[in-house]
Design a protein around this motif. Structure first.
Motif, PDB file in Angstrom:
ATOM      1  N   THR A 103       0.980  -1.191  -0.065  1.00  0.00           N
ATOM      2  CA  THR A 103      -0.041   0.154  -0.020  1.00  0.00           C
ATOM      3  C   THR A 103       1.029   1.168   0.133  1.00  0.00           C
ATOM      4  N   LEU A 104       1.871   1.276   0.887  1.00  0.00           N
ATOM      5  CA  LEU A 104       2.600   2.356   0.984  1.00  0.00           C
ATOM      6  C   LEU A 104       3.755   2.626  -0.281  1.00  0.00           C
ATOM      7  N   GLN A 105       4.099   1.490  -0.879  1.00  0.00           N
ATOM      8  CA  GLN A 105       4.975   1.733  -2.059  1.00  0.00           C
ATOM      9  C   GLN A 105       4.757   2.879  -3.106  1.00  0.00           C
ATOM     10  N   PRO A 106       3.354   2.944  -3.841  1.00  0.00           N
ATOM     11  CA  PRO A 106       3.252   3.978  -4.621  1.00  0.00           C
ATOM     12  C   PRO A 106       3.358   5.545  -3.975  1.00  0.00           C
ATOM     13  N   LEU A 107       2.862   5.499  -2.533  1.00  0.00           N
ATOM     14  CA  LEU A 107       2.880   6.629  -1.603  1.00  0.00           C
ATOM     15  C   LEU A 107       4.414   7.177  -1.485  1.00  0.00           C
ATOM     16  N   ARG A 108       5.379   6.412  -1.341  1.00  0.00           N
ATOM     17  CA  ARG A 108       6.757   6.760  -1.157  1.00  0.00           C
ATOM     18  C   ARG A 108       7.143   7.422  -2.337  1.00  0.00           C
ATOM     19  N   ARG A 109       7.007   6.746  -3.556  1.00  0.00           N
ATOM     20  CA  ARG A 109       7.440   7.374  -4.928  1.00  0.00           C
ATOM     21  C   ARG A 109       6.636   8.670  -5.342  1.00  0.00           C
ATOM     22  N   PHE A 110       5.448   8.849  -5.339  1.00  0.00           N
ATOM     23  CA  PHE A 110       4.843   9.744  -5.779  1.00  0.00           C
ATOM     24  C   PHE A 110       3.932  10.647  -4.835  1.00  0.00           C
ATOM     25  N   PRO A 111       3.808  11.998  -5.084  1.00  0.00           N
ATOM     26  CA  PRO A 111       2.975  12.675  -3.891  1.00  0.00           C
ATOM     27  C   PRO A 111       1.401  12.537  -4.168  1.00  0.00           C
ATOM     28  N   LEU A 112       0.775  11.301  -4.076  1.00  0.00           N
ATOM     29  CA  LEU A 112      -0.357  10.943  -4.356  1.00  0.00           C
ATOM     30  C   LEU A 112      -1.110  11.609  -3.034  1.00  0.00           C
ATOM     31  N   ASP A 113      -2.596  11.951  -3.322  1.00  0.00           N
ATOM     32  CA  ASP A 113      -3.314  12.506  -2.242  1.00  0.00           C
ATOM     33  C   ASP A 113      -4.087  11.370  -1.390  1.00  0.00           C
ATOM     34  N   ALA A 114      -4.009  10.137  -1.749  1.00  0.00           N
ATOM     35  CA  ALA A 114      -4.651   9.192  -1.234  1.00  0.00           C
ATOM     36  C   ALA A 114      -4.032   7.839  -1.264  1.00  0.00           C
ATOM     37  N   GLY A 115      -4.033   7.099  -0.341  1.00  0.00           N
ATOM     38  CA  GLY A 115      -3.764   5.667  -0.391  1.00  0.00           C
ATOM     39  C   GLY A 115      -4.977   4.973  -0.627  1.00  0.00           C
ATOM     40  N   ILE A 116      -4.530   3.657  -1.066  1.00  0.00           N
ATOM     41  CA  ILE A 116      -6.040   2.605  -1.114  1.00  0.00           C
ATOM     42  C   ILE A 116      -5.465   1.255  -0.437  1.00  0.00           C
ATOM     43  N   ILE A 117      -5.965   0.731   0.637  1.00  0.00           N
ATOM     44  CA  ILE A 117      -5.503  -0.611   1.080  1.00  0.00           C
ATOM     45  C   ILE A 117      -5.385  -1.429   0.132  1.00  0.00           C
ATOM     46  N   PHE A 118      -4.289  -2.208   0.172  1.00  0.00           N
ATOM     47  CA  PHE A 118      -3.911  -3.361  -0.879  1.00  0.00           C
ATOM     48  C   PHE A 118      -4.684  -4.491  -0.134  1.00  0.00           C
ATOM     49  N   ALA A 119      -5.631  -4.641  -1.135  1.00  0.00           N
ATOM     50  CA  ALA A 119      -6.781  -6.058  -0.804  1.00  0.00           C
ATOM     51  C   ALA A 119      -7.200  -6.297  -2.070  1.00  0.00           C
ATOM     52  N   ASP A 120      -8.311  -7.238  -2.350  1.00  0.00           N
ATOM     53  CA  ASP A 120      -8.969  -7.295  -3.550  1.00  0.00           C
ATOM     54  C   ASP A 120     -10.564  -7.209  -3.191  1.00  0.00           C
ATOM     55  N   ILE A 121     -11.390  -7.181  -4.327  1.00  0.00           N
ATOM     56  CA  ILE A 121     -12.824  -6.993  -3.933  1.00  0.00           C
ATOM     57  C   ILE A 121     -13.261  -8.538  -3.691  1.00  0.00           C
ATOM     58  N   LEU A 122     -12.505  -9.568  -4.138  1.00  0.00           N
ATOM     59  CA  LEU A 122     -12.663 -11.005  -4.192  1.00  0.00           C
ATOM     60  C   LEU A 122     -12.514 -11.679  -2.694  1.00  0.00           C
ATOM     61  N   THR A 123     -11.655 -11.062  -1.991  1.00  0.00           N
ATOM     62  CA  THR A 123     -10.929 -11.664  -0.794  1.00  0.00           C
ATOM     63  C   THR A 123     -11.872 -11.918   0.434  1.00  0.00           C
ATOM     64  N   PRO A 124     -12.991 -10.926   0.720  1.00  0.00           N
ATOM     65  CA  PRO A 124     -13.989 -11.202   1.676  1.00  0.00           C
ATOM     66  C   PRO A 124     -14.925 -12.425   1.307  1.00  0.00           C
ATOM     67  N   LEU A 125     -14.848 -12.804  -0.126  1.00  0.00           N
ATOM     68  CA  LEU A 125     -15.559 -14.153  -0.341  1.00  0.00           C
ATOM     69  C   LEU A 125     -14.993 -15.330   0.215  1.00  0.00           C
ATOM     70  N   ILE A 126     -13.862 -15.332   0.409  1.00  0.00           N
ATOM     71  CA  ILE A 126     -13.167 -16.584   1.088  1.00  0.00           C
ATOM     72  C   ILE A 126     -13.788 -17.138   2.295  1.00  0.00           C
ATOM     73  N   GLY A 127     -14.018 -16.139   3.241  1.00  0.00           N
ATOM     74  CA  GLY A 127     -14.424 -16.428   4.408  1.00  0.00           C
ATOM     75  C   GLY A 127     -16.058 -16.882   4.293  1.00  0.00           C
ATOM     76  N   MET A 128     -16.692 -16.615   3.182  1.00  0.00           N
ATOM     77  CA  MET A 128     -17.932 -16.933   2.994  1.00  0.00           C
ATOM     78  C   MET A 128     -18.082 -18.487   2.469  1.00  0.00           C
ATOM     79  N   GLY A 129     -17.051 -18.869   2.151  1.00  0.00           N
ATOM     80  CA  GLY A 129     -16.897 -20.625   1.464  1.00  0.00           C
ATOM     81  C   GLY A 129     -16.585 -20.421   0.129  1.00  0.00           C
TER      82      GLY A 129
END
Ligand code: CP3
Length: 339
Positions: free
Chosen positions: A54-80
């Motif tokens: 998550t921090l890698q692009p923020l170290r390189r570029f002066p971005l105004d927001a970060g986005i947590i590294f995950a995927d939209i599909l990972t919460p489906l794992i716990g559903m089965g």
């Protein structure tokens, strides 16, 4: 409050804030180096690695927001769902949801049990950023999550998804109910862990017509956004692609901001929405891999359009592509900052 969060809330700052969807990813050599030793899922499920990426692009570029590294599909794992990211194929679920019995089997553990790794990664990132840069949390929308759960692979033409919608509506609606709960609880938990804004991704929505959207999707999507807003006070961005024809209906969603892809201008998107909302976008990611002269001209045109709508967050129309030179991202972010 930060420039990014203020702009999402509709307040125009001295310049538009800028971040890029998929700003962490394979176009960065430092991402590829970690990825060589770890699978995508290992990276998401190890909070220290997810924090680092998550921090890698923020170290390189002066971005105004970060986005947590995950995927939209990972919460489906716990559903089965047996989710795997396969090289060359993208995400695969080998036990797709096809029947009422499949829906009944889907579990709904609370976020602290379902995705503790992402919530812990958020806490680590927020500690590192120390209020300097706001962190975005996100979720897939029920419709797009359904597409992956039902098709079991890249959704393609949505054959099985649409067949369930219109042929087995009771199963469809039961699935949507579960996914609304998943999304609301997950988004709220990310804010409680420290996220300052939320984005809901409905990447496959552009494959639906306005009648099916109204009947099978809108009731659930609008609940996700309004239930989250009733529980946490952060701005919410709704993102989809290829949805120009749905904008008049999407306008009714209780979102603060809308992502706009490159198939439509910001000016036109604003007209179609017909209400005050911040727009986020909309450079074609393919162009960002091309010659700087063309990127610069396009970005200036987008900024000029952004100056004429209620508020604008600069972004791409979809995620950064793996063949994008990091140098182009650097110059783009600097260009927006020089406004
Ligand atoms: O934007 C960010 O930097 C945050 C992280 C993020 C990822 N995926 C990481 C990722 C976010 C917000 C997503 C969202 C996501 N994931 C969406 C919605 C947005 C969109 O792109 O439409 C969708 C549909 C997915 C599903 C998904 N995940 C696909 C189809 C793929 C394979 C395609 C690809 O690019 O490889 C993924 C894998 C994925 N998710 C990667 C990353 C960085 C690539 C993983 C790798 O091999 O290193």
């Amino acid at each position: 409050m930060s420039l990014f969060v203020e702009t999402l809330r509709g307040k125009r700052g001295p310049r538009p804030p800028v971040w890029l969807m998929r700003q962490a990813g394979r176009y960065l050599p430092e991402y590829r180096a970690l990825r060589e030793k770890n699978s995508m899922l290992q990276m998401v499920m190890t909070p220290e690695l997810a924090c680092e990426v998550t921090l890698q692009p923020l170290r390189r570029f002066p971005l105004d927001a970060g986005i947590i590294f995950a995927d939209i599909l990972t919460p489906l794992i716990g559903m089965g769902a047996n989710l795997e990211f396969k090289k060359g194929e993208g995400p695969v679920i080998d036990n797709p949801v096809r029947s009422a019995a499949d829906v009944a089997k889907l579990r709904l553990p609370p976020p602290s049990e379902n995705t503790p790794y992402t919530l812990n990664a958020i806490r680590l990132v927020v500690k590192e950023l120390a209020e300097k840069t706001p962190l975005i949390g996100f979720s897939g929308a029920p419709f797009t999550l359904s597409c992956y759960l039902i098709e079991g692979q890249s959704p393609g033409d949505l054959q099985r998804t649409k067949a369930m919608m219109v042929g087995d509506a009771a199963t469809w609606h039961a699935l949507q109910e579960k996914l609304v709960t998943l999304c609301v609880e997950y988004l709220v938990a990310q804010v409680e862990a420290g996220c300052k804004a939320l984005q809901v991704f409905d990447s496959w929505l552009g494959y639906l017509g306005p009648r099916e959207y109204a009947q099978f999707v809108e009731p659930y999507l609008s609940r996700v956004i309004s239930e989250v807003r009733a529980r946490v006070d952060v701005p919410v961005v709704f993102f989809a692609t290829g949805v120009a024809g749905l904008f008049p209906q999407l306008s009714k969603l209780d979102a603060h901001a809308f992502g706009v892809d490159w198939r439509i201008s910001l000016t036109q998107a604003h007209k179609l929405l017909g209400r005050n909302a911040t727009l986020q976008g909309n450079l074609d990611p393919q162009l960002l891999a091309g010659p700087w002269e063309y990127i610069e001209r396009s970005a200036r045109e987008i900024l000029a359009e952004g100056a004429e709508i209620p508020a604008h967050v600069f972004n791409l129309g979809h995620g950064v592509l793996p063949h994008t030179p990091p140098e182009n991202v650097q110059r783009l972010v600097e260009l927006v900052h020089s406004r």
